[in-house]
Motif scaffolding. Structure first.
Motif, PDB file in Angstrom:
ATOM      1  N   UNK A  11       3.523  -1.014   6.693  1.00 56.38           N
ATOM      2  CA  UNK A  11       3.266   0.318   6.131  1.00 56.38           C
ATOM      3  C   UNK A  11       1.889   0.838   6.508  1.00 56.38           C
ATOM      4  N   UNK A  12       1.068  -0.005   7.122  1.00 54.68           N
ATOM      5  CA  UNK A  12      -0.265   0.429   7.522  1.00 54.68           C
ATOM      6  C   UNK A  12      -1.224   0.579   6.358  1.00 54.68           C
ATOM      7  N   UNK A  13      -1.156  -0.339   5.375  1.00 57.13           N
ATOM      8  CA  UNK A  13      -1.982  -0.215   4.175  1.00 57.13           C
ATOM      9  C   UNK A  13      -3.414  -0.668   4.434  1.00 57.13           C
ATOM     10  N   UNK A  14      -4.319  -0.047   3.698  1.00 57.33           N
ATOM     11  CA  UNK A  14      -5.683  -0.555   3.612  1.00 57.33           C
ATOM     12  C   UNK A  14      -6.107  -0.378   2.163  1.00 57.33           C
ATOM     13  N   UNK A  15      -7.053  -1.192   1.697  1.00 56.92           N
ATOM     14  CA  UNK A  15      -7.441  -1.101   0.295  1.00 56.92           C
ATOM     15  C   UNK A  15      -6.565  -1.973  -0.578  1.00 56.92           C
ATOM     16  N   UNK A  16      -6.767  -1.876  -1.892  1.00 56.88           N
ATOM     17  CA  UNK A  16      -6.129  -2.839  -2.792  1.00 56.88           C
ATOM     18  C   UNK A  16      -4.996  -2.250  -3.627  1.00 56.88           C
ATOM     19  N   UNK A  17      -4.507  -1.077  -3.282  1.00 59.80           N
ATOM     20  CA  UNK A  17      -3.367  -0.497  -4.010  1.00 59.80           C
ATOM     21  C   UNK A  17      -2.088  -0.914  -3.304  1.00 59.80           C
ATOM     22  N   UNK A  18      -1.250  -1.721  -3.985  1.00 59.92           N
ATOM     23  CA  UNK A  18      -0.051  -2.219  -3.297  1.00 59.92           C
ATOM     24  C   UNK A  18       1.147  -1.262  -3.328  1.00 59.92           C
ATOM     25  N   UNK A  19       1.078  -0.155  -4.072  1.00 59.90           N
ATOM     26  CA  UNK A  19       2.302   0.581  -4.436  1.00 59.90           C
ATOM     27  C   UNK A  19       2.727   1.583  -3.359  1.00 59.90           C
ATOM     28  N   UNK A  20       2.807   1.124  -2.108  1.00 62.93           N
ATOM     29  CA  UNK A  20       3.075   2.023  -0.975  1.00 62.93           C
ATOM     30  C   UNK A  20       4.443   2.679  -1.044  1.00 62.93           C
ATOM     31  N   UNK A  21       5.422   2.021  -1.708  1.00 59.34           N
ATOM     32  CA  UNK A  21       6.812   2.491  -1.670  1.00 59.34           C
ATOM     33  C   UNK A  21       6.989   3.824  -2.389  1.00 59.34           C
ATOM     34  N   UNK A  22       6.009   4.238  -3.152  1.00 58.05           N
ATOM     35  CA  UNK A  22       6.111   5.546  -3.797  1.00 58.05           C
ATOM     36  C   UNK A  22       5.785   6.676  -2.820  1.00 58.05           C
ATOM     37  N   UNK A  23       5.413   6.343  -1.603  1.00 54.61           N
ATOM     38  CA  UNK A  23       5.362   7.283  -0.476  1.00 54.61           C
ATOM     39  C   UNK A  23       6.549   6.929   0.431  1.00 54.61           C
ATOM     40  N   UNK A  24       7.604   7.738   0.412  1.00 53.42           N
ATOM     41  CA  UNK A  24       8.819   7.362   1.166  1.00 53.42           C
ATOM     42  C   UNK A  24       8.566   7.195   2.657  1.00 53.42           C
ATOM     43  N   UNK A  25       7.574   7.865   3.198  1.00 51.59           N
ATOM     44  CA  UNK A  25       7.312   7.722   4.636  1.00 51.59           C
ATOM     45  C   UNK A  25       6.766   6.335   4.952  1.00 51.59           C
ATOM     46  N   UNK A  26       6.056   5.738   3.992  1.00 51.75           N
ATOM     47  CA  UNK A  26       5.560   4.373   4.201  1.00 51.75           C
ATOM     48  C   UNK A  26       6.704   3.360   4.045  1.00 51.75           C
ATOM     49  N   UNK A  27       7.598   3.602   3.090  1.00 53.98           N
ATOM     50  CA  UNK A  27       8.750   2.704   2.951  1.00 53.98           C
ATOM     51  C   UNK A  27       9.611   2.761   4.215  1.00 53.98           C
ATOM     52  N   UNK A  28       9.682   3.925   4.812  1.00 51.69           N
ATOM     53  CA  UNK A  28      10.457   4.091   6.036  1.00 51.69           C
ATOM     54  C   UNK A  28       9.879   3.229   7.172  1.00 51.69           C
ATOM     55  N   UNK A  29       8.565   3.141   7.232  1.00 57.04           N
ATOM     56  CA  UNK A  29       7.935   2.297   8.260  1.00 57.04           C
ATOM     57  C   UNK A  29       8.283   0.822   8.055  1.00 57.04           C
ATOM     58  N   UNK A  30       8.338   0.417   6.778  1.00 59.88           N
ATOM     59  CA  UNK A  30       8.716  -0.969   6.484  1.00 59.88           C
ATOM     60  C   UNK A  30      10.170  -1.217   6.889  1.00 59.88           C
ATOM     61  N   UNK A  31      11.011  -0.227   6.656  1.00 64.12           N
ATOM     62  CA  UNK A  31      12.428  -0.356   7.037  1.00 64.12           C
ATOM     63  C   UNK A  31      12.557  -0.587   8.539  1.00 64.12           C
ATOM     64  N   UNK A  32      11.774   0.113   9.326  1.00 63.78           N
ATOM     65  CA  UNK A  32      11.811  -0.053  10.786  1.00 63.78           C
ATOM     66  C   UNK A  32      11.450  -1.486  11.164  1.00 63.78           C
ATOM     67  N   UNK A  33      10.382  -2.000  10.544  1.00 68.93           N
ATOM     68  CA  UNK A  33       9.939  -3.366  10.853  1.00 68.93           C
ATOM     69  C   UNK A  33      10.978  -4.400  10.420  1.00 68.93           C
ATOM     70  N   UNK A  34      11.602  -4.177   9.255  1.00 71.88           N
ATOM     71  CA  UNK A  34      12.588  -5.135   8.760  1.00 71.88           C
ATOM     72  C   UNK A  34      13.836  -5.128   9.647  1.00 71.88           C
ATOM     73  N   UNK A  35      14.274  -3.945  10.024  1.00 69.81           N
ATOM     74  CA  UNK A  35      15.470  -3.867  10.876  1.00 69.81           C
ATOM     75  C   UNK A  35      15.262  -4.632  12.182  1.00 69.81           C
ATOM     76  N   UNK A  36      14.071  -4.554  12.718  1.00 69.85           N
ATOM     77  CA  UNK A  36      13.766  -5.258  13.968  1.00 69.85           C
ATOM     78  C   UNK A  36      13.971  -6.769  13.782  1.00 69.85           C
ATOM     79  N   UNK A  37      13.477  -7.302  12.657  1.00 70.73           N
ATOM     80  CA  UNK A  37      13.604  -8.744  12.409  1.00 70.73           C
ATOM     81  C   UNK A  37      15.041  -9.142  12.092  1.00 70.73           C
ATOM     82  N   UNK A  38      15.736  -8.306  11.328  1.00 74.03           N
ATOM     83  CA  UNK A  38      17.138  -8.607  11.002  1.00 74.03           C
ATOM     84  C   UNK A  38      17.982  -8.613  12.273  1.00 74.03           C
ATOM     85  N   UNK A  39      17.745  -7.645  13.138  1.00 74.29           N
ATOM     86  CA  UNK A  39      18.508  -7.583  14.385  1.00 74.29           C
ATOM     87  C   UNK A  39      18.172  -8.764  15.292  1.00 74.29           C
ATOM     88  N   UNK A  40      16.917  -9.209  15.244  1.00 77.27           N
ATOM     89  CA  UNK A  40      16.538 -10.375  16.054  1.00 77.27           C
ATOM     90  C   UNK A  40      17.218 -11.635  15.536  1.00 77.27           C
TER      91      UNK A  40
END
Ligand SMILES: [Zn+2]
Length: 291
Positions: A115-144
């Motif tokens: 998600x490209x986080x910096x700092x100590x706030x973990x709650x990135x998923x409340x920004x849907x565009x950041x959750x979308x980035x995680x989805x891209x990374x996860x799909x890559x690993x699942x497909x692999x």
């Protein structure tokens, strides 16, 4: 000959009810089942959308459990070890961090990094565009891990990203014109959401829902609420609502639930990430008097 079992997805943060019957199978087929583990609910949601019918997802945080405080059982540590794909957020749940560093599965996605986080706030998923980035990374690993179904995973990812983009548009248009842009929240989980959609977020507590506000902080909150014409104090589903309720009562304003979507609970059974986010949007529009 034994055929390769379907890909199994284990989510680190939660669905033990779901996981229990699967584990029975896992213990007899140790090492042969392909597994994906997620560490808390929004990651579980993303994993389930991506794998569709090709896998089962297991989450390490129990429904109703506060994911910040999660501890892993021996059995869950074994699930992490057996997972072929694991998605977690480094720095959010120390028990999961420890397990991953000790038993590291083959395919690991660190959501904080994806998600490209910096700092100590973990709650990135409340920004849907950041959750979308995680989805891209996860799909890559699942497909692999399961290239035989790569086309399906790619299609599922596209559908998920489309839904997240639509959600993002709804928030942008829905919060574009509001009487106030400040929100007071019991659990300071809404920094990413605030930055994305132009809200100033003021926390009653710190980043951990367990922290107690100081008297000076409470006085500053009361002044802010009066000065900005704030109509509503927000608390959350999973944590204690007592303080937000009493602050609202003292000032004669409303208390409402803004869900940080760290997990599902009895109160949100049957909902999912998208429906809870849309519910949060309606709640914000009402409280901030958006047109
Ligand atoms: Zn939190």
């Amino acid at each position: 000959m034994q055929r390769r079992p379907r890909l199994r997805v284990l989510a680190v943060a939660g669905a033990l009810a779901l996981a229990a019957p699967l584990l029975a199978g896992c213990s007899t087929a140790h090492g042969s089942a392909r597994t994906v583990v997620t560490s808390f609910y929004p990651l579980q949601y993303v994993a389930q959308r991506i794998v569709g019918t090709h896998a089962q997802v297991t989450n390490l945080t129990h429904p109703g459990q506060e994911p910040h405080d999660v501890e892993l059982t021996v059995r869950q540590t074994a699930q992490v070890e057996d997972a072929e794909v694991l998605v977690y957020e480094k720095g959010f749940q120390s028990a999961v961090d420890d397990a991953v560093s000790q038993v590291g599965p083959d395919h690991v996605v660190d959501a904080a990094r994806a998600a490209g986080l910096s700092g100590d706030d973990p709650h990135f998923w409340l920004d849907p565009t950041k959750l979308s980035r995680v989805a891209v990374a996860l799909e890559r690993q699942v497909a692999a891990a399961d290239p035989g179904h790569a086309a399906d995973y790619a299609r599922n990812l596209a559908g998920l990203r489309s839904d997240l983009a639509a959600l993002d548009r709804s928030f942008r248009t829905g919060l574009a014109s509001c009487r106030t842009t400040t929100i007071v929240v019991s659990h300071d989980a809404f920094g990413y959401l605030g930055r994305r959609y132009g809200l100033e977020v003021v926390g009653i507590n710190g980043l951990s829902p367990d922290a107690e506000p100081s008297p000076a902080h409470v006085r500053a909150l009361q002044d802010l609420i009066r000065r900005d014409g704030i109509t509503t104090v927000f608390s959350e589903q999973l944590g204690s609502r007592a303080f937000a309720d009493s602050l609202a009562g003292d000032l004669g304003i409303k208390a409402a639930v803004l869900d940080p979507i760290e997990g599902l609970s009895d109160a949100t059974a049957g909902q999912d990430y998208l429906s809870l986010m849309r519910q949060n949007l309606r709640t914000l529009q009402k409280a901030n008097q958006c047109t």
